[in-house]
Design a protein around this motif. Sequence first.
Motif, PDB file in Angstrom:
ATOM      1  N   GLU A 198       9.291  47.605 -58.062  1.00 56.89           N
ATOM      2  CA  GLU A 198       8.198  46.688 -57.012  1.00 56.89           C
ATOM      3  C   GLU A 198       8.904  46.132 -55.843  1.00 56.89           C
ATOM      4  N   GLY A 199      10.301  45.824 -56.100  1.00 59.15           N
ATOM      5  CA  GLY A 199      11.194  45.344 -54.946  1.00 59.15           C
ATOM      6  C   GLY A 199      11.051  46.328 -53.661  1.00 59.15           C
ATOM      7  N   ALA A 200      11.063  47.588 -53.930  1.00 58.32           N
ATOM      8  CA  ALA A 200      11.118  48.611 -53.150  1.00 58.32           C
ATOM      9  C   ALA A 200       9.364  48.723 -52.477  1.00 58.32           C
ATOM     10  N   LEU A 201       8.600  48.648 -53.134  1.00 66.54           N
ATOM     11  CA  LEU A 201       7.461  48.698 -52.774  1.00 66.54           C
ATOM     12  C   LEU A 201       7.160  47.292 -51.764  1.00 66.54           C
ATOM     13  N   MET A 202       7.602  46.411 -52.090  1.00 68.36           N
ATOM     14  CA  MET A 202       7.417  45.058 -50.950  1.00 68.36           C
ATOM     15  C   MET A 202       8.363  45.538 -49.737  1.00 68.36           C
ATOM     16  N   ALA A 203       9.438  45.881 -49.889  1.00 69.77           N
ATOM     17  CA  ALA A 203      10.166  46.280 -48.544  1.00 69.77           C
ATOM     18  C   ALA A 203       9.550  46.971 -47.763  1.00 69.77           C
ATOM     19  N   ALA A 204       9.286  48.378 -48.268  1.00 70.17           N
ATOM     20  CA  ALA A 204       8.482  49.390 -47.459  1.00 70.17           C
ATOM     21  C   ALA A 204       7.101  48.837 -46.894  1.00 70.17           C
ATOM     22  N   ASN A 205       6.558  48.159 -47.761  1.00 70.33           N
ATOM     23  CA  ASN A 205       5.150  47.760 -47.277  1.00 70.33           C
ATOM     24  C   ASN A 205       5.543  46.677 -46.272  1.00 70.33           C
ATOM     25  N   HIS A 206       6.461  45.846 -46.382  1.00 70.70           N
ATOM     26  CA  HIS A 206       6.736  44.819 -45.136  1.00 70.70           C
ATOM     27  C   HIS A 206       6.979  45.486 -43.823  1.00 70.70           C
ATOM     28  N   LEU A 207       7.699  46.492 -43.860  1.00 71.63           N
ATOM     29  CA  LEU A 207       8.172  47.428 -42.789  1.00 71.63           C
ATOM     30  C   LEU A 207       6.652  48.132 -42.084  1.00 71.63           C
ATOM     31  N   VAL A 208       5.799  48.624 -42.956  1.00 68.48           N
ATOM     32  CA  VAL A 208       4.554  49.078 -42.652  1.00 68.48           C
ATOM     33  C   VAL A 208       3.716  47.958 -41.747  1.00 68.48           C
TER      34      VAL A 208
END
Length: 334
Positions: free
Chosen positions: A166-176
Amino acid sequence: MSRKKVTIRDIARESGVSIATVSRYINKVSYTSPETEKKIQKVLDRFDYTPNAIARGLAKQKSHTIAFITPDITNPFFPELVKSIENEARKMNYSLLLINTNEQDLHTIDFWNNFKSRYIDGFILAESELNHDIRGYLNEINIPFVGIDRAVFSEKYHSVTVNNLEGALMAANHLVEIGCKKIAHISGPQTLYPAIERMNGYKKVMEHVNSTAIIYEGKFTLESGAEQTEKLLQDHPDIDGVFYANDLMAIGSLKAFKKHHIDIPNDVAILGFDGIQLTEIVYPEISTIKQPVDKIGEIATNHLIALIENHDQPIKETVLLDVELVKRKSTNKH
């Protein structure tokens, strides 16, 4: 009779019982009649006698000591954990031993035999995956342990971890969301389960936005952050976003970006994982996925001591904690 000179032999003589009886009462290793207990306790109070903690530990083969084991105490994430673990252990009258050792030693029987000889009651393990044989041996010699952070396996056993996916999803989505079009991931070692989960979260987002996954494997160190960023910039000079699997690698990357005169965040936005305090000190301050360090230490310590003391309440094998996206300058594009 001075306090320093009082021995268990003196207590036995003054109580009118045997040394063995006094030892049994002090160490609570077998039944002693209420009448005898009163006599012994009265003498103990009179001389203000405090049993030697080490001797008591040897008698019970317990020392009220737990250990924190890590192969990398230089990573600032772990000293923050140590503070939390030690504070919680102290509340329950346990002391903490810090063991910083190399990865190879953790996979040898000699290391664990030496560990057992210290009468350490149990340990919290970080940043290492014990192999099947070692875990079997630890079960055989009955040393309880709890894994945290990178010492969490894909198979079930006692552990306290965070929702890395979930943390990685949050990180990558933030960059998008901030407009990055070509996003890379510097992963942790792919022998570690949390590193794999963080990479999988990144890949899921890349699939969702129909973007090619660009992955370089780091070692969770400052040096590997710089090295892998250098390779990334050589191969993909048009990269505009990077998700690092931990904060140390993100901090290490700043050296490579500065060398190539790349502005953070306007040319490339970067984001780490862990939430260590150093991310607030460097320039620019680095956005991160923050782990609840205090909560991890508190729960792991309570969990371990419950295992040691065989409390009747059921103990959950795996505790999964939430993480938080902390937005800072490194992803604040103009």
